[in-house]
Design a protein around this motif. Structure first.
Motif, short mmCIF file in Angstrom:
data_model
loop_
_atom_site.label_atom_id
_atom_site.label_comp_id
_atom_site.label_asym_id
_atom_site.label_seq_id
_atom_site.Cartn_x
_atom_site.Cartn_y
_atom_site.Cartn_z
N HIS A 1 0.81 -1.21 0.00
CA HIS A 1 0.00 0.00 0.00
C HIS A 1 0.85 1.26 0.00
CE1 HIS A 1 -2.66 -3.15 1.76
NE2 HIS A 1 -3.47 -2.64 0.82
N ALA A 2 2.15 1.10 -0.16
CA ALA A 2 3.08 2.22 -0.20
C ALA A 2 2.89 3.15 0.99
CB ALA A 2 2.95 3.00 -1.51
N GLN A 3 2.83 2.55 2.15
CA GLN A 3 2.70 3.38 3.34
C GLN A 3 3.50 2.82 4.52
OE1 GLN A 3 -1.56 3.36 3.66
NE2 GLN A 3 -1.58 1.61 5.05
N ILE A 4 3.77 3.72 5.45
CA ILE A 4 4.50 3.33 6.66
C ILE A 4 3.65 3.73 7.86
CG2 ILE A 4 6.63 3.62 8.00
CD1 ILE A 4 8.00 4.61 5.49
N VAL A 5 3.45 2.79 8.76
CA VAL A 5 2.75 3.12 10.00
C VAL A 5 3.81 3.41 11.05
CG1 VAL A 5 1.11 2.36 11.75
CG2 VAL A 5 0.85 1.60 9.37
N VAL A 6 3.79 4.64 11.57
CA VAL A 6 4.79 5.04 12.56
C VAL A 6 4.11 5.22 13.91
CG1 VAL A 6 6.65 6.66 13.05
CG2 VAL A 6 5.84 6.39 10.71
N VAL A 7 4.64 4.54 14.92
CA VAL A 7 4.07 4.67 16.27
C VAL A 7 5.11 5.36 17.16
CG1 VAL A 7 3.06 3.43 18.23
CG2 VAL A 7 2.78 2.53 15.90
N PRO A 8 4.75 6.53 17.70
CA PRO A 8 5.71 7.26 18.55
C PRO A 8 5.82 6.63 19.94
CG PRO A 8 3.64 8.44 18.50
CD PRO A 8 3.46 7.22 17.62
N PRO A 9 6.87 7.00 20.69
CA PRO A 9 6.99 6.47 22.05
C PRO A 9 5.89 7.05 22.93
CG PRO A 9 8.70 8.09 21.65
CD PRO A 9 7.98 7.91 20.37
N ARG A 10 5.58 6.33 24.00
CA ARG A 10 4.57 6.82 24.93
C ARG A 10 5.07 8.05 25.65
NH1 ARG A 10 2.59 3.30 29.46
NH2 ARG A 10 4.22 1.82 28.93
N ASP A 11 4.20 8.91 26.07
CA ASP A 11 4.55 10.08 26.89
C ASP A 11 5.48 11.04 26.18
OD1 ASP A 11 3.12 9.34 29.13
OD2 ASP A 11 4.74 8.09 29.87
N PHE A 12 5.49 11.01 24.85
CA PHE A 12 6.40 11.91 24.16
C PHE A 12 5.72 13.25 23.94
CE2 PHE A 12 8.53 13.63 20.42
CZ PHE A 12 9.84 13.59 20.88
N VAL A 13 6.42 14.32 24.32
CA VAL A 13 5.86 15.67 24.21
C VAL A 13 6.86 16.56 23.47
CG1 VAL A 13 4.83 17.59 25.49
CG2 VAL A 13 4.91 15.34 26.53
N HIS B 1 2.39 8.16 3.75
CA HIS B 1 2.31 7.63 2.40
C HIS B 1 3.62 7.89 1.68
CE1 HIS B 1 -1.91 6.66 2.81
NE2 HIS B 1 -1.99 7.77 3.54
N VAL B 2 4.11 6.90 1.00
CA VAL B 2 5.42 7.00 0.34
C VAL B 2 5.22 6.90 -1.17
CG1 VAL B 2 7.77 6.09 0.31
CG2 VAL B 2 6.34 5.75 2.32
N ALA B 3 5.86 7.82 -1.90
CA ALA B 3 5.79 7.76 -3.37
C ALA B 3 6.43 6.44 -3.83
CB ALA B 3 6.55 8.95 -3.96
N ARG B 4 5.86 5.87 -4.92
CA ARG B 4 6.31 4.54 -5.37
C ARG B 4 7.81 4.51 -5.68
NH1 ARG B 4 2.91 0.17 -4.29
NH2 ARG B 4 0.83 1.04 -4.21
#
Lengths: 234, 239
Positions: B151-163, B196-199
């Motif tokens: 799907h040409a995408q990246i799921v990024v999950v940040p660290p908890r409690d990040f401000v 979303h990442v270009a092909r």
């Protein structure tokens, strides 16, 4: 202008006293803070221990920062109260601008809250760790300024002298050892190192300010750094 | 291991970084190397220990109290107002503490489930998934990135409690081996983001590519290259 802290710890401002007194039950409290919030301000002033900073060793700060990693807000506030005057001074020194220094100070402690888990007491002390964040933030900020216009008087003020023997005696052993090694450098190079550290200037800016070719400045600094390393490892 | 010459050279770069004489670009290079090269963090820490005592020469200055107020606001600790009565109320703090624990647990469950979901889906879709754990120096995993090539995408999950500060953004970068960082765009500092990442970019995104997150001015880097500190970096791996 804010009040300067005396070497013995000096006055803490009323704001901090107000916000902290409700949480004196914490193990991080100092004896001087262990008093009723109903007492008049004068009395609280009188009860302050004049040598509060003597009891605040580096180990205490290290423990506070480790507690911050565990999301301890009280530890965070205590850490802020004890370290922010030094961190603020570092920001002002590099940035030469109060409002930018305030923004940077805020950034430093937000970063400290976020990254406290990266603090390793084996590698660093809390104050060095915070000081490093402050310097990095401040240097990044001045690098992004398009024009660095410091007039002559400001430059004069920046190139300050090494501490006097009396002042040096008040500082940490590490600082005293560093001074011995700095004194072993040729005078111009010692000046260049101090100027670099306290202004956060790049090689190019330093070369322009001290009117020497860029290559000369680079070799001065690099040679001095290596010499300092050898001297400190002795 | 390193030849003596190159490790000396690295040590000198660390010294220059700590002293503060490097350019913006050189500083970013060091920060990236710090995340990836063995021995750099120790070398840097040793230089900090050597030079930071100079900070003692600066006379301490009490910051104005509004900095602490703003700091608390930014960390979201004053959402319920800054009335002194409430602030000093033990009951309030007890409930806040309890609520925070509950919220943290809920968030942890949601995040864990999200991640599990991706892990579970991966094998079914074939070798279309790559993952990267972006580590913060010395702190283990921070951001996780799951690359969904299909799907040409990246799921990024940040660290908890990040401000982060209001006038800052976190920006994601991919760095193919031997190339300059390529922006993947600004990501939400607190919530999982789908990038979303270009092909054509996706083709470059293979194993050995580094993903990194840097702190940038609000809206992202004005130069197209990282301008703020690198918060975390990690290599992409197949699963």
């Amino acid at each position: 202008m804010p009040s300067r802290l005396l070497p013995d710890g000096g006055p803490l401002d009323a704001h901090h006293a107000d916000t902290l007194r409700a949480r004196r039950r914490t193990v991080y409290s100092q004896p001087g803070w262990n008093m009723s919030s109903r007492q008049p301000k004068e009395m609280r002033d009188a009860m302050r221990t004049p040598t509060s900073s003597d009891t605040v060793g580096h180990d205490d700060l290290d423990r506070l920062l480790s507690a911050v990693a565990l999301r301890d807000r009280v530890a965070f506030e205590t850490l802020y109260r004890r370290t922010s005057p030094r961190i603020f001074a570092i920001c002002i020194k590099v940035l030469r601008d109060r409002s930018e220094a305030e923004d940077t100070l805020q950034d430093v402690y937000v970063t400290a809250w976020n990254q406290a888990a990266t603090f390793n007491p084996q590698l660093s002390s809390a104050i060095t760790w915070l000081g490093t964040i402050a310097r990095n933030r401040a240097i990044d900020r001045i690098r992004r300024r398009r024009t660095v216009s410091l007039d002559e008087t400001t430059v004069e003020e920046i190139v300050d002298e090494s501490p006097t023997p009396a002042a040096l005696a008040q500082l940490s052993q590490e600082r005293q050892r560093l001074e011995l090694c700095l004194q072993a450098l040729p005078e111009t190079q010692r000046k260049a190192i101090r100027e670099a550290f306290f202004t956060g200037s790049s090689y190019a800016e330093l070369a322009a300010r001290m009117s020497v070719p860029l290559g000369t400045m680079k070799s001065w600094i690099r040679r001095s750094l290596m010499q300092l390393k050898t001297c400190l490892e002795r | 291991m390193n030849t003596p010459a190159s490790s000396d050279d690295k040590d000198l770069r660390c010294a220059e970084y700590v002293l503060g004489v490097l350019s913006d670009e050189e500083r970013r290079e060091i920060e990236l190397a710090l995340q990836q090269e063995a021995g750099m963090a120790e070398s840097l820490a040793r230089w900090q220990a050597r030079l930071m005592p100079l900070n003692e020469d600066v006379a301490e200055m009490m910051p104005p109290s509004h900095v602490w107020d703003r700091l608390q606001a930014q960390l979201g600790w004053t959402r319920t107002g800054h009335r002194a009565g409430l602030w000093n109320s033990l009951l309030f703090w007890r409930w806040t503490g309890l609520a925070s624990v509950v919220a943290a647990c809920a968030l942890a469950i949601v995040l864990t489930r999200t991640v599990r979901l991706h892990e579970a889906e991966a094998p079914r879709a074939g070798a279309q998934y790559l993952v990267a754990t972006l580590e913060r120096q010395g702190a283990g995993a921070a951001w996780t990135a799951t690359v969904d090539a299909q799907h040409a995408q990246i799921v990024v999950v940040p660290p908890r409690d990040f401000v982060i500060a209001a006038h800052h953004s976190t920006q994601m970068w991919m760095i193919p081996p031997g190339s300059k960082p390529v922006s993947l765009g600004v990501i939400d500092p607190q919530r999982p983001t789908i990038v979303h990442v270009a092909r054509d970019r996706l083709q470059q995104l293979g194993a050995q590519t580094t993903l990194a997150v840097s702190l940038e001015p609000q809206g992202g880097s004005p130069t197209g290259q990282p301008t703020g500190p690198v918060l975390a970096a990690g290599r992409v791996e197949g699963i």
